[in-house]
Design a protein around this motif. Structure first.
Motif, mmCIF file in Angstrom:
data_model
loop_
_atom_site.group_PDB
_atom_site.id
_atom_site.type_symbol
_atom_site.label_atom_id
_atom_site.label_comp_id
_atom_site.label_asym_id
_atom_site.label_seq_id
_atom_site.Cartn_x
_atom_site.Cartn_y
_atom_site.Cartn_z
ATOM 1 N N ALA A 114 6.139 40.586 -59.612
ATOM 2 C CA ALA A 114 5.794 39.173 -59.529
ATOM 3 C C ALA A 114 4.314 38.989 -59.821
ATOM 4 O O ALA A 114 3.465 39.695 -59.282
ATOM 5 N N THR A 115 3.999 38.052 -60.692
ATOM 6 C CA THR A 115 2.617 37.793 -61.083
ATOM 7 C C THR A 115 2.128 36.437 -60.629
ATOM 8 O O THR A 115 0.956 36.131 -60.757
ATOM 9 N N GLY A 116 3.009 35.607 -60.108
ATOM 10 C CA GLY A 116 2.624 34.271 -59.704
ATOM 11 C C GLY A 116 2.672 33.261 -60.827
ATOM 12 O O GLY A 116 2.414 32.083 -60.620
ATOM 13 N N LEU A 117 2.990 33.695 -62.049
ATOM 14 C CA LEU A 117 3.072 32.778 -63.184
ATOM 15 C C LEU A 117 4.390 32.019 -63.143
ATOM 16 O O LEU A 117 5.421 32.558 -62.754
ATOM 17 N N ARG A 118 4.339 30.777 -63.527
ATOM 18 C CA ARG A 118 5.565 29.982 -63.598
ATOM 19 C C ARG A 118 6.275 30.324 -64.896
ATOM 20 O O ARG A 118 5.725 30.181 -65.971
ATOM 21 N N GLY A 119 7.498 30.794 -64.811
ATOM 22 C CA GLY A 119 8.226 31.243 -65.987
ATOM 23 C C GLY A 119 9.318 30.278 -66.391
ATOM 24 O O GLY A 119 9.714 29.403 -65.634
ATOM 25 N N ILE A 120 9.800 30.442 -67.614
ATOM 26 C CA ILE A 120 10.926 29.634 -68.083
ATOM 27 C C ILE A 120 12.175 29.953 -67.287
ATOM 28 O O ILE A 120 12.950 29.077 -66.949
ATOM 29 N N GLY A 121 12.360 31.207 -66.974
ATOM 30 C CA GLY A 121 13.551 31.581 -66.211
ATOM 31 C C GLY A 121 13.322 32.854 -65.433
ATOM 32 O O GLY A 121 12.639 33.766 -65.898
ATOM 33 N N ASP A 122 13.863 32.911 -64.268
ATOM 34 C CA ASP A 122 13.772 34.099 -63.431
ATOM 35 C C ASP A 122 15.015 34.947 -63.698
ATOM 36 O O ASP A 122 16.130 34.538 -63.386
ATOM 37 N N TYR A 128 19.772 29.732 -66.406
ATOM 38 C CA TYR A 128 19.000 30.469 -67.405
ATOM 39 C C TYR A 128 19.324 29.972 -68.810
ATOM 40 O O TYR A 128 18.427 29.803 -69.648
ATOM 41 N N ALA A 129 20.605 29.746 -69.079
ATOM 42 C CA ALA A 129 20.999 29.261 -70.398
ATOM 43 C C ALA A 129 20.457 27.860 -70.661
ATOM 44 O O ALA A 129 20.025 27.541 -71.777
ATOM 45 N N LEU A 130 20.473 27.018 -69.647
ATOM 46 C CA LEU A 130 19.975 25.649 -69.819
ATOM 47 C C LEU A 130 18.462 25.631 -69.995
ATOM 48 O O LEU A 130 17.935 24.920 -70.854
ATOM 49 N N GLU A 131 17.754 26.395 -69.188
ATOM 50 C CA GLU A 131 16.295 26.385 -69.237
ATOM 51 C C GLU A 131 15.759 26.964 -70.538
ATOM 52 O O GLU A 131 14.707 26.559 -71.023
ATOM 53 N N ASN A 132 16.476 27.926 -71.098
ATOM 54 C CA ASN A 132 16.029 28.563 -72.334
ATOM 55 C C ASN A 132 16.720 27.981 -73.564
ATOM 56 O O ASN A 132 16.558 28.515 -74.666
ATOM 57 N N ARG A 161 25.780 30.724 -61.105
ATOM 58 C CA ARG A 161 24.917 29.548 -61.168
ATOM 59 C C ARG A 161 23.551 29.893 -61.785
ATOM 60 O O ARG A 161 23.010 29.123 -62.581
ATOM 61 N N ASP A 162 23.000 31.035 -61.421
ATOM 62 C CA ASP A 162 21.722 31.454 -62.002
ATOM 63 C C ASP A 162 21.859 31.699 -63.500
ATOM 64 O O ASP A 162 20.937 31.407 -64.269
ATOM 65 N N ASP A 166 10.281 31.664 -58.605
ATOM 66 C CA ASP A 166 9.847 31.318 -59.958
ATOM 67 C C ASP A 166 10.886 30.395 -60.571
ATOM 68 O O ASP A 166 11.867 30.847 -61.148
ATOM 69 N N VAL A 167 10.687 29.091 -60.425
ATOM 70 C CA VAL A 167 11.665 28.095 -60.840
ATOM 71 C C VAL A 167 11.045 27.205 -61.911
ATOM 72 O O VAL A 167 9.922 26.719 -61.755
ATOM 73 N N HIS A 168 11.794 27.014 -62.987
ATOM 74 C CA HIS A 168 11.372 26.087 -64.037
ATOM 75 C C HIS A 168 11.916 24.705 -63.674
ATOM 76 O O HIS A 168 13.097 24.428 -63.812
ATOM 77 N N LEU A 169 11.027 23.837 -63.183
ATOM 78 C CA LEU A 169 11.445 22.538 -62.668
ATOM 79 C C LEU A 169 11.728 21.563 -63.807
ATOM 80 O O LEU A 169 11.036 21.547 -64.828
ATOM 81 N N THR A 170 12.743 20.735 -63.588
ATOM 82 C CA THR A 170 12.989 19.644 -64.509
ATOM 83 C C THR A 170 12.014 18.503 -64.201
ATOM 84 O O THR A 170 11.275 18.547 -63.208
#
Length: 214
Positions: free
Chosen positions: A11-19, A69-73, A64-65, A112-116
């Motif tokens: 974990a780096t603390g960066l906000r990612g597109i998907g975990d 992942y498919a939706l976020e990417n 669900r995860d 690490d959540v990519h928020l809408t």
């Protein structure tokens, strides 16, 4: 720039597109790549292959995860989360308006959540209610401190407008007035015992006789 994290990356603390830390828990994890491609990327009209893929997805504990992942990417091919590309199309279109409070809770728990767009607004409102400072919100959302300060100010104005519309009185910091100490005896109370009244003594006349006799 956004970064995609993997289960093997610390974990780096960066906000990612998907975990992607969920992938080792998937039912498809460990499958031969060719078998996985044939199973989860069937032809659009190969209903039997699609049914086989959905059957495996139905048993997956991280279905669900996988869908998130498919939706976020923006993955428009294959079966992800038990849904085909055609079945995911409405989800892709409505992604900015999706509001999943479990994802908001995960964000506040450090995931690490990519928020809408809708989830992001909820996070900002809750950050204001929780008393977050601009620098903390800026770090969490990976934005500038000035931008975070503006967002918190907008959230404060929203709360003020809501309270004014609903007629909620504003909290006032009333200063406590000093209360004088009560005297041990009331000013109007009568004394318990009659006190002798002292009267001034009239000065002796210059012509009064001296001695004991008056």
């Amino acid at each position: 720039m956004r970064h995609i994290t993997t289960h093997s990356t610390p974990a780096t603390g960066l906000r990612g597109i998907g975990d992607t830390s969920w992938q080792p828990h998937g039912t498809c994890h460990g499958m031969d790549p060719e078998d996985a491609d044939a199973t989860f990327f069937p032809l659009p009209r190969d209903h039997e292959a699609i049914a086989d893929a959905k059957e495996l997805c139905a048993l997956c504990p991280v279905r669900r995860d996988c869908l998130n992942y498919a939706l976020e990417n923006d993955l428009k091919e294959g079966v992800w989360g038990g849904l085909t590309a055609e079945e995911r199309e409405p989800w892709h279109k409505g992604l900015p308006r999706r509001l999943d409070y479990s994802r908001v809770v995960a964000f506040f728990n450090g995931r690490d959540v990519h928020l809408t767009e809708a989830e992001r607004k909820v996070v900002i409102d809750h950050a204001y209610v929780r008393g977050w400072r601009p620098d903390r919100l800026a770090t969490a959302l990976q934005i500038s401190t000035k931008h975070a300060r503006d967002l918190l100010r907008q959230a404060a104005n929203k709360v003020f407008d809501r309270d004014r519309t609903l007629g909620v009185p504003r909290r006032k910091n009333a200063k406590k007035k000093a209360v004088p100490a009560k005297s041990s005896r009331s000013a109007t109370a009568r004394p318990a015992a009659q006190q002798p009244v002292t009267r001034p003594v009239a000065p002796a006349s210059a012509h009064a006789p001296l001695g004991k006799a008056a």
